[in-house]
Design an enzyme around this catalytic site. Structure first.
Site, mmCIF file in Angstrom:
data_model
loop_
_atom_site.group_PDB
_atom_site.id
_atom_site.type_symbol
_atom_site.label_atom_id
_atom_site.label_comp_id
_atom_site.label_asym_id
_atom_site.label_seq_id
_atom_site.Cartn_x
_atom_site.Cartn_y
_atom_site.Cartn_z
ATOM 1 C CD GLU A 176 -7.337 2.437 6.394
ATOM 2 O OE1 GLU A 176 -8.027 2.018 5.436
ATOM 3 O OE2 GLU A 176 -6.253 1.939 6.715
ATOM 4 N NE ARG B 217 -4.162 0.139 1.661
ATOM 5 C CZ ARG B 217 -5.210 0.502 0.914
ATOM 6 N NH1 ARG B 217 -5.340 1.755 0.527
ATOM 7 N NH2 ARG B 217 -6.105 -0.373 0.552
#
Ligand code: MTE
Ligand code: HPA
Ligand code: MOS
Length: 791
Positions: free
Chosen positions: A723, A311
């Site tokens: 997030e 990520r």
């Protein structure tokens, strides 16, 4: 009468305040219940020569002591790579790594047992830094690459090339409820385990594996967590397996609730990163090429590190189109507890790197960093291909940049900040706007699935169960709203139940911000199936021979809690009446829904694919004030503008944006993990680890989002929000870097992350010392600003 889009209160709002909300340690003590704890390695790296439990076993109240020998060979586990052991066999790889599980009647007995355990250890040389791990070639997994274009040419043709190393630190999750679990033994070797976990299915699976049971012998239940932030995505599993071990072996309920200090000492954190970068850009600040080598500190075992690195790599370019790029990612193995998921999952670390680079380009060219960001921002129809080959569609970033600059009066305030810095002898200001583009979906394809169970009862009320877990983020409330709307009933008619592997099988962690996307979609699918059956029944019920009406599902209307046939609207049923009639007609009033995220895939062999369903984006401007003599930092004002689609619950989303931003601000400013020379965490309580509190919130704090009705990719056109806003905390860090740039005399100011008061003071001192100017009124170590005009 839609309840989606309304600000109904969070389903725990009252309970959290009154204390009615139940957490693991609120469950009443059962008869015979045992307390469980563990004793861990005293050294960061060592080998057990001998272990003597005789004295510990004699302590009154100690019921059982277990080591790996009691696991019958089922000691290994791990979410991606099975490189972890529940209990050390011989080799200890971090301080506190569990060696002995202690079950006792009282806490006192546990404390005494810990002291009485005797161990003889050979100590080995530990690795505590990324540099040391690289030197020793201690890695987890392989180095992976994402690249496109021709970097060599970009570096040759650019007006400027800049390189450097950027370090960002770890972060403790600081959830208020520590890791906690209770295991209840059942008949026939079964277990019911109540765990504070984001991932009940994984807890079920790992307990079964470790204890040599089959999956169907273990049920894991999660009512709620008192915060998780990624820290309970994998690491709730270890305490759960220990409690389960005790329950299975002693046939007594077993409770393991870590105290704050032990939780902080022995669990993994956000991965620290150290990145080497080299960037090519022209004289306007347009980026032509970027080479970045990410190194993360994975700790002593793999956990989710490789996925987190993935990520970071797919967020290395953040909001910017970079035509020629090479990103590598390597996870280092060190002698710290295995680092793990933390809100953003590597995304913030990847993005911090490019935002640092942007500030450095701006300092090099003596330009406003905003203009550099705006210039390099992804385009709408062109310059919109990510380095990994996914087209960035429906890009709101240029609009958000423009709108926020205007709303926050960015240009004027920046001029004021710089004028202030030229004037003030005691303080410095800084201002910066940073963007986020966060990819939504698990970056592991198979995890993008979820199932839901919807039960309709005879009074017209509804229970919903999904694999999603509530950690404060409001998942339950959003699912409640989604399901209420499918039946056109009030939100109060729907309750979202505890998560349990008994109702929802093989589910993924509630993570990647996609809890509502996945589980909400599955619940909607289940509800729609029931609604269709009710419509079919209603069409038969309302058909009237005397009016010549034949059954027609197309004429059945749900409106304001009532159902009717539009050809005969005077005859109406309430939802409860309809349900009851349908029941007597033997209509199935329960259903499962299954959802998979469409179209996502990624190939690490090629570094190419479409890992994300869509992106959540936004920008924040922060203005900071720094005391030049102490390095003390204050955030004066923050303005946030995001694209979060159409919120299912605007109040909850506002809370998520606000909380995530503040948590991100903590990561980039005050939260610093300090270790002793032997690898022991020194900052293991709120007295030594500084999370933001109410005084740290920006004095002026504006949170808003654009009106985007167009996200057809997701349930009710909403977007994931959990997030992404954490990344906007970087605007505070970038503002500090801007402030330093104002007194660096044209040098690029270096700044590590977190920019603690100490780090800021050191950097100011460094800058003052590096410029051979006449001593100012205060000599170092106090920071001074050379060349300031006389006031
Ligand atoms: N909000 C609260 N109050 N508590 C939490 O633990 N975890 C965050 C975020 N918001 C968290 C939170 C993290 S790390 C994620 S991935 C998402 O919530 C998970 O929930 P969602 O997918 O339902 O948004
Ligand atoms: N986020 C959180 N958890 C995950 C992910 C992710 O992208 N991929 C695998 N586990
Ligand atoms: Mo969140 S780090 O994906 O649990």
């Amino acid at each position: 009468m839609s309840v989606v889009g309304k600000n109904i209160p969070h389903d725990s709002a009252k309970g959290h305040v009154t204390g009615e909300s139940l957490y693991i340690d609120d469950l009443p003590f059962a008869r015979n219940e045992l307390l469980v704890d563990y004793w861990g390695s005293p050294v960061a790296h060592g080998r057990i020569r001998s272990l003597n439990l005789e004295e510990a076993a004699k302590i009154p109240g100690v019921v059982a002591l277990f080591t790996y020998r009691d696991l019958g060979g089922h000691n290994h586990f791990g979410p991606i790579i099975e490189d972890e052991m529940l209990l050390v066999e011989e080799l200890c790889e971090y301080i506190g790594q569990p060696i002995v599980v202690i079950a006792a009647e009282t806490r006192k007995a546990i404390a005494q047992a810990k002291k009485a355990i005797q161990v003889d250890m050979e100590t080995l040389e530990p690795v505590f830094t990324i540099d040391d791990a690289i030197a020793k070639r201690q890695f987890i997994g392989t180095t992976r690459v994402i690249q496109r274009g021709d970097l060599d040419t970009a570096f040759q043709q650019a007006d400027h090339v800049l390189d450097g190393t950027f370090i960002n630190g770890g972060q403790d999750h600081f959830y208020l409820e520590s890791q906690a679990v209770i295991a209840y033994p059942g008949e026939h070797q079964t277990l019911t385990v109540h765990s504070s976990t984001q991932n009940p299915s994984e807890v079920q699976r790992e307990i079964a594996n470790i204890l040599g049971l089959q999956h169907h012998q273990v049920v894991c239940v999660t009512k709620r967590m008192g915060g998780a932030f990624g820290g309970k995505e994998t690491q709730a599993t270890h305490p759960a397996a220990m409690a389960a071990l005790v329950a299975l072996k002693t046939h007594r309920p077993a409770r393991l609730v870590l105290n704050k200090d032990d939780d902080m000492r022995t669990t993994g954190k956000r991965h620290p990163f150290q990145n080497n970068y080299k960037v090519a850009f022209n004289r306007d600040g347009l980026i032509l090429g970027l080479q970045v080598d990410f190194y993360s500190d994975g700790g002593a075992a793999a956990d989710l590190s490789t996925s987190i690195m993935g990520r970071a790599m797919t967020h290395a370019e953040n909001a910017y189109f970079i035509p020629n790029i090479k990103i590598t990612g390597t996870v280092c193995k060190t002698n710290f507890p295995p680092n793990t998921a933390f809100r953003g999952f590597g995304g913030p670390q990847g993005i911090a790197n490019i935002e640092n680079i942007i500030e450095e380009i701006a300092a090099t060219l003596q330009q406003d960093a905003y203009d550099i960001r705006r210039l390099n921002c992804y385009g709408l129809q062109e310059r919109n291909m990510t380095p990994y080959g996914q087209v960035f569609q429906n890009n709101w970033l240029p609009t958000i940049f423009n709108q926020l600059a205007e709303r926050a009066d960015y240009k004027n305030r920046r001029a004021e900040v710089e004028a202030f810095n030229a004037r003030s002898r005691t303080h410095l200001k800084g201002i910066s706007m940073t963007p986020v583009k966060f990819g939504i979906s698990f970056n592991t394809k198979f995890l993008n699935q979820g199932n839901a169970l919807v039960n309709v009862y005879l009074d017209g009320t509804v229970q919903v169960s999904t694999g999603g877990t509530e950690m404060g983020q409001g998942l339950n409330t959003k699912i409640q709203q989604l399901v209420a709307d499918e039946f056109h009933i009030p939100a109060e008619s729907v309750i979202v139940m505890s998560t349990s592997t008994e109702k929802n099988n093989n589910t993924s962690a509630t993570a990647a911000s996609s809890g509502t996307d996945i589980n909400g979609s599955a619940a909607v699918i289940a509800a729609q199936k029931i609604r269709e059956r009710l419509i079919e029944f209603a069409s038969r019920h309302f058909a009237l021979k005397e009016l010549g009406l034949i059954p027609s599902t197309g004429h059945i209307q749900f409106e304001a809690g009532q159902i009717y046939d539009s050809r005969n609207p005077d005859k109406k049923l309430t939802f409860a009446e309809l349900v009851k009639l349908a029941y007597f007609d033997r209509v199935n009033l329960g259903e499962r829904g299954f959802y998979t995220t469409p179209g996502v895939d990624f190939n690490w062999e090629t570094g190419q694919g479409t890992p994300f369903l869509y992106f959540t984006t936004g920008c924040a401007v922060s203005e900071v004030l720094i005391d030049r003599f102490t390095g003390e930092l204050k955030v004066l004002r923050t303005d946030i503008l995001m694209d979060i689609g159409k919120p299912i619950n605007p109040g909850i989303d506002r809370g998520q944006i606000t909380g995530a931003f503040i948590q991100g601000m903590g990561w980039v400013t005050t939260e610093e993990l300090k270790f002793s020379a032997s690898g022991e965490l020194l900052s293991h309580s709120p007295t030594t680890y500084k999370i933001p509190n109410i005084q740290d919130v920006p004095e002026i704090f504006n949170v808003d989002w654009v009106d985007n009705d167009g996200n057809h990719m997701n349930v009710r056109r909403s977007k994931a929000v959990g997030e992404p806003p954490l990344v906007l905390g970087l605007s505070v860090w970038a503002a500090v870097k801007h402030a330093l740039g104002c007194v660096s005399g044209g040098q690029i100011p270096k700044l590590n992350l977190p920019a603690t008061n100490e780090e800021i003071l050191m950097r100011l001192t460094e800058l003052a010392e590096s410029r051979s100017v006449a001593p100012s009124p205060v000599t170092p170590p106090f920071a001074v600003c050379p060349n300031e005009p006389e006031n």
